[in-house]
Design an enzyme around this catalytic site. Structure first.
Site, PDB file in Angstrom:
ATOM      1  N   ASP A  15      71.230 -22.569   4.831  1.00  0.00           N
ATOM      2  CA  ASP A  15      72.022 -21.496   5.438  1.00  0.00           C
ATOM      3  C   ASP A  15      71.213 -20.628   6.402  1.00  0.00           C
ATOM      4  OD1 ASP A  15      74.116 -22.412   3.863  1.00  0.00           O
ATOM      5  OD2 ASP A  15      73.620 -21.043   2.227  1.00  0.00           O
ATOM      6  N   LYS A  18      71.548 -23.299  10.939  1.00  0.00           N
ATOM      7  CA  LYS A  18      71.313 -24.578  11.614  1.00  0.00           C
ATOM      8  C   LYS A  18      72.496 -24.961  12.498  1.00  0.00           C
ATOM      9  CE  LYS A  18      70.694 -26.452   7.558  1.00  0.00           C
ATOM     10  NZ  LYS A  18      70.677 -25.255   6.693  1.00  0.00           N
ATOM     11  N   LYS A  20      74.683 -23.118  14.012  1.00  0.00           N
ATOM     12  CA  LYS A  20      74.713 -22.321  15.238  1.00  0.00           C
ATOM     13  C   LYS A  20      73.689 -22.825  16.251  1.00  0.00           C
ATOM     14  CE  LYS A  20      73.293 -18.814  17.869  1.00  0.00           C
ATOM     15  NZ  LYS A  20      73.226 -17.444  18.335  1.00  0.00           N
ATOM     16  N   HIS A  43      77.960 -25.773   7.722  1.00  0.00           N
ATOM     17  CA  HIS A  43      77.293 -25.347   8.958  1.00  0.00           C
ATOM     18  C   HIS A  43      78.304 -24.637   9.857  1.00  0.00           C
ATOM     19  CE1 HIS A  43      73.950 -28.621   8.431  1.00  0.00           C
ATOM     20  NE2 HIS A  43      74.042 -27.784   7.411  1.00  0.00           N
ATOM     21  N   GLN A 225      70.800 -28.476   4.232  1.00  0.00           N
ATOM     22  CA  GLN A 225      70.010 -27.775   3.224  1.00  0.00           C
ATOM     23  C   GLN A 225      68.728 -27.228   3.863  1.00  0.00           C
ATOM     24  OE1 GLN A 225      71.379 -31.172   1.994  1.00  0.00           O
ATOM     25  NE2 GLN A 225      73.099 -29.806   1.882  1.00  0.00           N
ATOM     26  N   THR A 302      81.031 -22.866  -0.677  1.00  0.00           N
ATOM     27  CA  THR A 302      81.618 -22.477  -1.965  1.00  0.00           C
ATOM     28  C   THR A 302      82.072 -21.022  -1.998  1.00  0.00           C
ATOM     29  OG1 THR A 302      79.419 -21.911  -2.769  1.00  0.00           O
ATOM     30  CG2 THR A 302      80.188 -24.138  -3.237  1.00  0.00           C
TER      31      THR A 302
END
Ligand code: GDP
Ligand code: IMO
Ligand code: MG
Length: 433
Positions: A15, A18, A20, A43, A225, A302
């Site tokens: 988070d 990536k 963007k 993403h 990740q 999530t």
């Protein structure tokens, strides 16, 4: 023109932004490739104020004409992929002739999700990983056990029968674990419909990338990740089940290592983590809450609140080393406006001993106390800043300190979620290849 193959990885716990950064860089790319993970990823790409969250599709999907590859290292949930293609179609994005799914990518089937949920529920509190429950771990288990189904099976006329039998067999395991059975018939039908839709996209994607190389095209490898969630180099066992680090780009796409020209590390100006596991600079206080609110730190997959803390130089240096990062894309600097002073973790203290490296043992990392350095903060928003010189002095000093502590220059600076909130200081490849 010489081909440019650029790998972009997350340098922390995911988070980092990536999606963007990939979206900004695809302005000049021909291909974007996902090489590991699955729809555990979320993403975010924000275009003209509209937010799109991509899970399995490469973030290059949002640029018309950019070709998208889901490589062999990705685990693909056919139902989730079809839903995502459909969602983008609704948003006017047509992927018909530019989405390529590796025939060697393993499939995530409904029972993998059920196993994932069941296993998490069965674990004691301190042992739970806090997975996204997308079936990622169990799908990679099947891959390593040599019992998985791959995308090449999607075009097999026998596919509906095969998945039905597999679901029925999985039901026996679920029953043994006290979990409810899956509805084999209806699920097999849904999967057969998904297979018909996806089969035309299935191909040997490593060949496509080899051809792209010969034509001198540019390819972006979009890591999912982050380094600290990598199955080998992360905070094991509180990790995902794939190689999120730069090396994964080669094994996960079939591209030889010497063709990679540049590695970009996406680094958040502070740290977040979602799920369980050690996190030395975590702030369980009002500052942590303020970071979560200012950075809107809620999971893109999530919706879970992300744990927040100060920037950690030990983690960033480790990431730089493992991935061979040549430049940082530093994100979310804007979020730190109003935090004063700002703290940076420069080392750990483990029972009175100073550590400059991330220990292998998750319990040792959990016992590490951050050694902080303080810097003055700045007030106000940076989102409209378009030139480095227009940043407040304190912000420029913070950037310089990050470069100094990691030995890696900042090539891209992100000051907001939109394409326009970006300063590209050093276009990738220039001086790096
Ligand atoms: P990824 O998984 O690495 O692609 O990151 P996510 O999309 O899960 O989370 C990053 C979040 O931060 C998203 O909501 C982005 O829109 C947002 N974002 C990305 N870069 C910036 C930035 O520089 N500033 C701010 N304020 N938000 C950003
Ligand atoms: P992107 O690509 C942040 C975390 C989960 C959990 C652990 C294992 O958006 O950065 P898994 O479902 O993979 O078995 O969960 O990894 N995790 C992520 N955290 N960003 C992600 O992806 C993540 N994908 C998995 O929260 O702690
Ligand atoms: Mg994400």
């Amino acid at each position: 023109m010489a081909a440019m193959f650029t790998v972009l990885i997350g340098a922390q716990w995911g988070d980092e932004g990536k999606g963007k950064v990939i979206d900004v860089l695809t302005e000049r790319a021909d291909w974007v490739v996902r090489y590991q993970g699955g729809n555990n990823a979320g993403h975010t790409v924000e275009i003209g104020g509209v937010r799109h969250v991509l899970h399995l599709l490469p973030s290059g999907a949002m640029r018309p004409g950019v070709r998208c590859v889901i490589g062999n290292g990705v685990v693909v949930d056919p139902l989730a992929l079809c839903a995502e293609i459909e969602e983008l179609r609704g948003a006017g994005v047509d992927l018909r002739d530019r989405l390529f799914l590796s025939d060697r990518a393993h499939l995530v089937l409904p029972y993998h999700r059920a196993f994932d949920a069941g296993r998490e529920a069965a674990l004691a509190r301190g042992e739970r990983i806090g997975t996204t429950q997308r079936g990622i771990g169990p799908a990679y288990v099947d891959k390593a056990m040599r019992t998985g189904l791959r995308a090449c099976a999607l075009g097999d006329p026998e596919f509906p029968r095969i998945v039905r039998e597999r679901i029925e067999a999985a039901n026996r395991h679920l029953a043994a674990g006290g979990q409810p059975p899956l509805e084999a018939g209806p699920l097999a039908e849904q999967l057969a419909a998904a297979a018909r839709e996806l089969a035309p996209h299935v191909t040997d994607t490593s060949r496509l990338l080899d051809d792209a190389w010969r034509r001198g095209e540019s390819v972006l490898f979009e890591g999912a990740q982050g380094t600290m969630l990598d199955v080998d180099f992360g905070t094991y066992p509180f990790v995902t089940s794939s190689n999120a680090t730069a090396g994964g780009a080669c094994t996960g796409s079939g591209v030889p290592p010497h063709r990679i020209s540049c590695v970009i590390g996406v680094l958040k100006a502070y740290t977040t983590r979602v799920g369980e596991g050690p996190f030395p600079t975590e702030l369980n206080d009002a500052t942590g809450e303020a970071l979560r609110a200012a950075g809107r730190e809620f999971g893109a997959t999530t919706g879970r609140p992300r744990r927040c803390g100060w920037w950690d130089a030990v983690v960033a240096r480790y990431s730089a080393r493992i991935n061979g990062v040549q430049q940082w894309a530093l994100t979310k600097l804007d979020v730190l406006g109003g935090f004063d002073p700002i703290r940076l973790c420069v080392a750990y203290d483990l029972n009175g001993r100073r550590l400059d490296e991330v220990p292998a043992d998750a319990r040792a990392l959990a016992a590490c106390r951050p050694v902080y350095e303080e810097m003055p903060g700045w007030a106000g928003s940076l989102q409209n800043v378009r030139r480095l010189d227009d940043l407040p002095t304190a912000a420029r000093r913070y950037l310089a300190r990050i470069e100094q502590l990691t030995g890696v220059p900042i090539g891209i600076l992100s000051l907001g979620p939109g394409r326009e909130n970006t300063i590209v200081l050093d276009p990738p490849g220039v001086g790096a290849g």
